[in-house]
Each structure stands twice: as C-alpha cells, then as structure tokens.
Motif scaffolding. Sequence first.
Motif, PDB file in Angstrom:
ATOM      1  N   GLY A   1       9.161  -0.521  -4.058  1.00 20.52           N
ATOM      2  CA  GLY A   1       9.402   0.247  -2.838  1.00 20.52           C
ATOM      3  C   GLY A   1      10.864   0.578  -2.599  1.00 20.52           C
ATOM      4  O   GLY A   1      11.179   1.671  -2.113  1.00 20.52           O
ATOM      5  N   SER A   2      11.759  -0.325  -2.968  1.00 23.41           N
ATOM      6  CA  SER A   2      13.175  -0.049  -2.689  1.00 23.41           C
ATOM      7  C   SER A   2      13.707   1.047  -3.602  1.00 23.41           C
ATOM      8  O   SER A   2      14.720   1.677  -3.301  1.00 23.41           O
ATOM      9  CB  SER A   2      14.017  -1.321  -2.829  1.00 23.41           C
ATOM     10  OG  SER A   2      13.910  -1.839  -4.131  1.00 23.41           O
ATOM     11  N   VAL A   3      13.024   1.285  -4.708  1.00 24.08           N
ATOM     12  CA  VAL A   3      13.417   2.380  -5.601  1.00 24.08           C
ATOM     13  C   VAL A   3      12.729   3.681  -5.187  1.00 24.08           C
ATOM     14  O   VAL A   3      13.372   4.730  -5.075  1.00 24.08           O
ATOM     15  CB  VAL A   3      13.056   2.034  -7.074  1.00 24.08           C
ATOM     16  CG1 VAL A   3      13.281   3.227  -7.987  1.00 24.08           C
ATOM     17  CG2 VAL A   3      13.870   0.832  -7.534  1.00 24.08           C
TER      18      VAL A   3
ATOM     19  N   GLY B   1       0.837  -1.207   0.000  1.00 29.32           N
ATOM     20  CA  GLY B   1       0.000   0.000   0.000  1.00 29.32           C
ATOM     21  C   GLY B   1       0.863   1.244   0.000  1.00 29.32           C
ATOM     22  O   GLY B   1       0.553   2.245  -0.662  1.00 29.32           O
ATOM     23  N   LEU B   2       1.981   1.182   0.728  1.00 28.93           N
ATOM     24  CA  LEU B   2       2.926   2.302   0.731  1.00 28.93           C
ATOM     25  C   LEU B   2       3.669   2.364  -0.609  1.00 28.93           C
ATOM     26  O   LEU B   2       3.957   3.449  -1.122  1.00 28.93           O
ATOM     27  CB  LEU B   2       3.909   2.141   1.904  1.00 28.93           C
ATOM     28  CG  LEU B   2       4.981   3.208   2.067  1.00 28.93           C
ATOM     29  CD1 LEU B   2       4.415   4.613   2.056  1.00 28.93           C
ATOM     30  CD2 LEU B   2       5.771   2.962   3.361  1.00 28.93           C
ATOM     31  N   GLU B   3       3.931   1.200  -1.189  1.00 23.03           N
ATOM     32  CA  GLU B   3       4.572   1.192  -2.513  1.00 23.03           C
ATOM     33  C   GLU B   3       3.648   1.845  -3.545  1.00 23.03           C
ATOM     34  O   GLU B   3       4.100   2.628  -4.396  1.00 23.03           O
ATOM     35  CB  GLU B   3       4.917  -0.242  -2.916  1.00 23.03           C
ATOM     36  CG  GLU B   3       5.958  -0.863  -1.990  1.00 23.03           C
ATOM     37  CD  GLU B   3       6.393  -2.248  -2.438  1.00 23.03           C
ATOM     38  OE1 GLU B   3       7.482  -2.367  -3.010  1.00 23.03           O
ATOM     39  OE2 GLU B   3       5.636  -3.208  -2.202  1.00 23.03           O
ATOM     40  N   LEU B   4       2.361   1.529  -3.454  1.00 27.00           N
ATOM     41  CA  LEU B   4       1.395   2.133  -4.371  1.00 27.00           C
ATOM     42  C   LEU B   4       1.316   3.648  -4.156  1.00 27.00           C
ATOM     43  O   LEU B   4       1.353   4.435  -5.113  1.00 27.00           O
ATOM     44  CB  LEU B   4       0.020   1.489  -4.166  1.00 27.00           C
ATOM     45  CG  LEU B   4      -1.158   2.073  -4.936  1.00 27.00           C
ATOM     46  CD1 LEU B   4      -0.923   1.994  -6.447  1.00 27.00           C
ATOM     47  CD2 LEU B   4      -2.462   1.348  -4.568  1.00 27.00           C
ATOM     48  N   ALA B   5       1.233   4.049  -2.905  1.00 32.69           N
ATOM     49  CA  ALA B   5       1.160   5.491  -2.611  1.00 32.69           C
ATOM     50  C   ALA B   5       2.411   6.207  -3.119  1.00 32.69           C
ATOM     51  O   ALA B   5       2.338   7.342  -3.603  1.00 32.69           O
ATOM     52  CB  ALA B   5       1.004   5.703  -1.103  1.00 32.69           C
TER      53      ALA B   5
END
Length: 257
Positions: free
Chosen positions: A142-144, A109-113
């Motif tokens: 997310g790591s990017v 969800g944080l990756e999407l945001a």
Amino acid sequence: MTHPDLSLDIQGDIAIVRLTRPAKRNALNDGLILALRDTFQNLPDTVRAAVLDGEGPHFCAGLDLSELSERDAGAGVRHSRMWHAALELVQHGPVPVVAALHGAVVGGGLELASACHIRVADASTFYALPEGTRGIFVGGGGSVRIPRLIGVARMTDMMMTGRVYNAEDGERAGFAQYLVPEGAAFDKAVELARRIATNAPLTNYALMHALPRIAEQGADHGFFTEALMAGIVQDAPEAKARVRAFLEGKAAKVSKG
Ligand code: 1HE
C-alpha cells in the motif's frame, strides 16, 4: 486452484476471480493470499483479461486480523513479503485486472484493489486504512501503490486520522476510474474486461508492464523506454492489420463518449 474462499470462473476470454468469504467480509488470511497468487499465476492461456470481485456487501475488509496476534518481527516481514509476491502477480501477472468495488475497500482490501489496473466503484463503496488506528502499518504494497493513486498527503491523512472516503469523494481523489450506481460495479467491470480482451495482447502488455515503469523513470530514460516499447508493439502483425483496417474504413472511428 481450489480454495473454499476463492472462486475462478472462466467466461470465454475473461476470468472472474471472486473472494467468497462474505461472513468474514472477505478478510484475507494467509491461505486466501496464497490462493490469489496461485490463481493469477496459473490463469489459462486463453484468458485475456480478469475481473476481481468480492461476494456479499463488502469487497474486502483487509487483513484477517485474527491471524495477526502471534507474529514476531521476522514473521511479520515474511508475511508482508508474501502479500507483495501475491499482489505483484495481480499487477504484473498475465492479464489486465479490473476490480469491481463495493462496500468496504479497507486496509489490505484497498491494497489489493490498488494492485488492479482499473477500479470500478459502486455508490456503496468506502475506502479506509484502519492500520493507522490499529497500531500497525500497511504491509501489502500500500505504501508504494496507494500514493500513486491519491498522493502521499491523502494517504498520510487517512492513516493518521482514520479518515474514510465515500464513493464519490474517493473517485475524485483517484481511488477509482469509474463510479457507477449501487450494484452496478460487477457488470461494468465485466463490460470493461471484455473490451480490454479485444486489444492486441502486446498493447495490453505494454500498458501493464512498461507504462508504470516509465512513469517512475526520469524523462530521458522514459522517452527511450517508450521508443523501444513503441517499436516492439507496432511490429506485431496484429498492429499492422488493425491500422490497415482503419485506413480501409473497416475499423471504428474515435467518437465522443
Ligand atoms: C473480520 C475482519 C477482519 C470483519 N479480520 N475478521 N481491517 C480492518 O480493520 C477492518 C475491520 N472490519 C470492519 O471494520 C468491518 O467488519 C467492516 C466495515 C469491513 C464490515 O462491517 P460489518 O458491520 O458489515 O461486519 P462485521 O459485523 O464487523 O463483521 C462480520 C464478521 O467478519 C465478524 O466476525 P463474526 O464472527 O463476529 O461474525 C468480524 O469479526 C469479521 N471481520 N473484518 C478478521 N479484517 C498486509 S497488511 C494489511 C493490514 C490490514 O488490512 S489492517 C486492516 C484490517
């Protein structure tokens, strides 16, 4: 686009894209990721900005963990690449995307945001990367993207220690550009999207596509790319009309916020 867990509502020149799986805290299964990809890829030409929202008390609980158990290494790589392709269409799709955050913004969800261009968080928002404690790794870009918002050190800490950021600390750390009272994120996101939709399309294009790339270039290449983009954007008839309107006293001045 039809998917039971995703809705698309076109309101004039903005699109409201909403995760509608509140019973599972908007956890993202494969079907939902593909629906997100298709939705952003196929937005009508009349849309100039989008809002991404999540139904219920949480924006998104991340990857649907019930789909994880049977995957081998190869399938895991392909799964991650599927997320990359979908979230790439959020970040580098047709229009700027404003995320309306509330409750859990965790894991995927944080990756999407993070793939959105602007994040508006209400006071109920919290951010976490439980991948670290679930024995897995981020796989949705997310790591990017996340270190570009908060830095490698904070992301390492979140994943190693399970640290959770509340809305206020999260805004200070760089997760969100706006912090609003509980329940106000969606309205603020719509207000911003409507404002963004009034920009010259080529300016929005440059901000979405050139700015993040320039930020990754060395200074010499960055200055050159900037000059190319500046030349192209100012050449548009719309840019000339807007500058002329200001000079003729017909456009708004910049005023204190
Ligand atoms: C889920 C998921 C999910 C909820 N996958 N089913 N993400 C996580 O590790 C976060 C896991 N979720 C939570 O910590 C909590 O659910 C929340 C803090 C988000 C919300 O808590 P709460 O008390 O409001 O809801 P709940 O009772 O925990 O969950 C309601 C239902 O949603 C419940 O199912 P039910 O059938 O028992 O009602 C939960 O099982 C279900 N649910 N979250 C599947 N994530 C590209 S790689 C990305 C890698 C990751 O994202 S890993 C991080 C995954």
